[in-house]
Design an enzyme around this catalytic site. Structure first.
Site, mmCIF file in Angstrom:
data_model
loop_
_atom_site.group_PDB
_atom_site.id
_atom_site.type_symbol
_atom_site.label_atom_id
_atom_site.label_comp_id
_atom_site.label_asym_id
_atom_site.label_seq_id
_atom_site.Cartn_x
_atom_site.Cartn_y
_atom_site.Cartn_z
ATOM 1 N N ASP A 46 0.845 -1.199 0.000
ATOM 2 C CA ASP A 46 0.000 0.000 0.000
ATOM 3 C C ASP A 46 0.886 1.258 0.000
ATOM 4 O O ASP A 46 0.382 2.387 -0.019
ATOM 5 C CB ASP A 46 -1.027 -0.005 1.140
ATOM 6 N N SER A 47 2.213 1.057 -0.034
ATOM 7 C CA SER A 47 3.144 2.161 -0.312
ATOM 8 C C SER A 47 2.798 2.758 -1.680
ATOM 9 O O SER A 47 3.232 3.871 -2.013
ATOM 10 C CB SER A 47 4.596 1.669 -0.295
ATOM 11 N N ASP A 85 -1.268 -6.402 -0.500
ATOM 12 C CA ASP A 85 -1.255 -5.713 0.801
ATOM 13 C C ASP A 85 -2.658 -5.213 1.119
ATOM 14 O O ASP A 85 -3.251 -4.454 0.340
ATOM 15 C CB ASP A 85 -0.285 -4.520 0.692
ATOM 16 N N LYS A 115 -0.965 -9.570 2.908
ATOM 17 C CA LYS A 115 -0.233 -9.046 4.067
ATOM 18 C C LYS A 115 -1.136 -8.079 4.809
ATOM 19 O O LYS A 115 -1.934 -7.362 4.188
ATOM 20 C CB LYS A 115 1.045 -8.323 3.630
ATOM 21 N N GLU A 180 9.349 -4.207 10.572
ATOM 22 C CA GLU A 180 9.733 -2.882 10.040
ATOM 23 C C GLU A 180 10.156 -1.933 11.169
ATOM 24 O O GLU A 180 9.480 -1.838 12.200
ATOM 25 C CB GLU A 180 8.554 -2.260 9.258
HETATM 26 O O1 KIV Z 1 3.461 -1.096 1.657
HETATM 27 C C1 KIV Z 1 4.615 -1.513 1.616
HETATM 28 O O2 KIV Z 1 5.352 -1.316 0.645
HETATM 29 C C2 KIV Z 1 5.094 -2.282 2.763
HETATM 30 C C3 KIV Z 1 6.547 -2.644 2.797
HETATM 31 C C4 KIV Z 1 7.333 -1.432 3.073
HETATM 32 C C5 KIV Z 1 6.840 -3.728 3.742
HETATM 33 O O3 KIV Z 1 4.342 -2.586 3.624
#
Ligand code: KIV
Length: 263
Positions: A46-47, A85, A115, A180
Site C-alpha cells: 500500500d506504499s 497488501d 499481508k 519494520e
Molecule cells: O506497503 C509496503 O510497501 C510495505 C513494505 C514497506 C513492507 O508494507
C-alpha cells in the site's frame, strides 16, 4: 524455468539458512523485471499510495485500487510469490468482511498471499483467513497504517511487545512476518525464536529476508528516503536525461529524422 516460490519454499529457505529477497511492485513492466531477475516475493504494497499516487501516507489506498494493481503484477509473474497488501480498514471490524476482502486478492487479482499490519489485535482476522486457505503475511513494528497512533514514522523499541506480537501472529497462522523499523538486536531475537520467516525493512541483517520499496531502491522516488534505504540505481536520472534529450530534438526539428518516417 524455476518453479514458483510458495510458502513451503520460504520455510525451506529459512531452514537451509538461505536469504529471501523481496521488493514491492505496482504494475506489469516492473513486476516482469523483478520476476525475471529472480526476486522471491513481490509485495504489491500500500506504499502505492505514496510512491505511485503521490499521497502523504498509505491510508487513502482502497481495496479496488489494490486489486487493480495486484492484477497487473500477478499477470507478469511466473516465479515470484505475489503478496497483496490489505489496505487500511479492509481487515478491521467484521471478520467476515476481512476474509472476503482477503479472498478478493486471490480470486480476482491472482495473488498468492495477503499481508496485513498489526499484532495481537489482528490475530482473529489472521486466523480466519488462514483457516479459509489464504496464506497471510503479518507486519509488526513500525506499521505505517498506524502513523497517527504512533505519532509519526518512528522506530519501535518495545522488545517485550514486539516479541509477543511476533509469537501471536505465528500462533494465529501467519506464514511469515514483516519486521519494520526495529533495532537489529530485537529482530535477531524474533528471527531466532520464530519458526516462520521474518522479512526485514529497517530491521537489520539477521532477518530471514529483506524487503525494500522498489521506487526507493532503484531511485524512481526522489522524495525523502529513510536511513535504511540503499539506492541501487538512478532510474529517475536516466529517465529525465532521455526525456530532456527528446524535448531538445523535437524543438530543434531533429526528431523524427528520415529513418523514423514512413515512405
Ligand atoms: O506497503 C509496503 O510497501 C510495505 C513494505 C514497506 C513492507 O508494507
Amino acid at each position: 524455468m524455476q518453479s514458483r516460490v510458495t510458502t513451503s519454499t520460504l520455510m525451506k529457505m529459512k531452514q537451509d539458512g538461505k536469504k529471501i529477497t523481496a521488493l514491492t511492485a505496482y504494475d506489469f513492466p516492473f513486476a516482469g523485471m523483478l520476476d525475471q531477475s529472480g526476486i522471491d516475493i513481490i509485495l504489491v504494497g500500500d506504499s502505492l499510495g505514496m510512491v505511485v499516487q503521490g499521497k502523504e501516507n498509505t491510508l487513502p489506498v482502497t481495496m479496488d485500487e489494490s486489486i487493480y494493481h495486484t492484477s497487473m503484477v500477478s499477470r507478469a509473474c511466473s516465479y515470484s510469490m505475489v503478496v497483496g497488501d490489505m489496505p487500511f480498514m479492509s481487515y478491521h471490524g467484521s471478520i467476515d468482511k476481512a476474509v472476503e476482502n482477503a479472498g478478493r486478492f486471490l480470486k480476482e487479482a491472482g495473488a498468492h498471499a495477503v499481508k496485513l499490519e498489526g499484532g495481537a489485535a489482528v490475530c482473529p482476522a489472521i486466523n480466519a483467513m488462514a483457516s479459509s486457505g489464504i496464506p497471510v503475511q503479518a507486519h509488526i513494528g513500525l506499521t505505517p497504517q498506524s502513523v497517527h497512533q504512533m505519532g509519526g514514522f518512528k522506530v519501535q523499541r518495545d522488545e517485550e511487545r514486539l516479541l509477543q506480537d511476533a509469537r501471536d501472529v505465528q500462533a494465529a497462522g501467519a506464514f511469515s512476518v514483516v519486521l519494520e523499523g526495529i533495532p537489529s538486536a530485537i529482530s535477531a531475537k524474533i528471527t531466532k525464536e520464530l519458526q516462520i520467516t521474518t522479512i526485514g525493512i529497517g530491521a537489520g541483517t539477521e532477518c530471514d529476508g529483506q524487503i525494500l520499496v522498489l521506487h526507493d531502491a532503484i531511485g524512481i522516488n526522489d522524495r525523502f528516503l529513510p536511513k535504511f534505504v540503499k539506492k541501487y540505481a538512478d532510474v529517475a536520472g536516466v529517465a529525465k536525461q532521455g526525456i530532456e534529450q527528446y524535448i531538445k530534438e523535437v524543438k530543434a526539428g531533429d526528431f523524427p529524422s528520415k529513418e523514423y518516417e514512413y515512405k
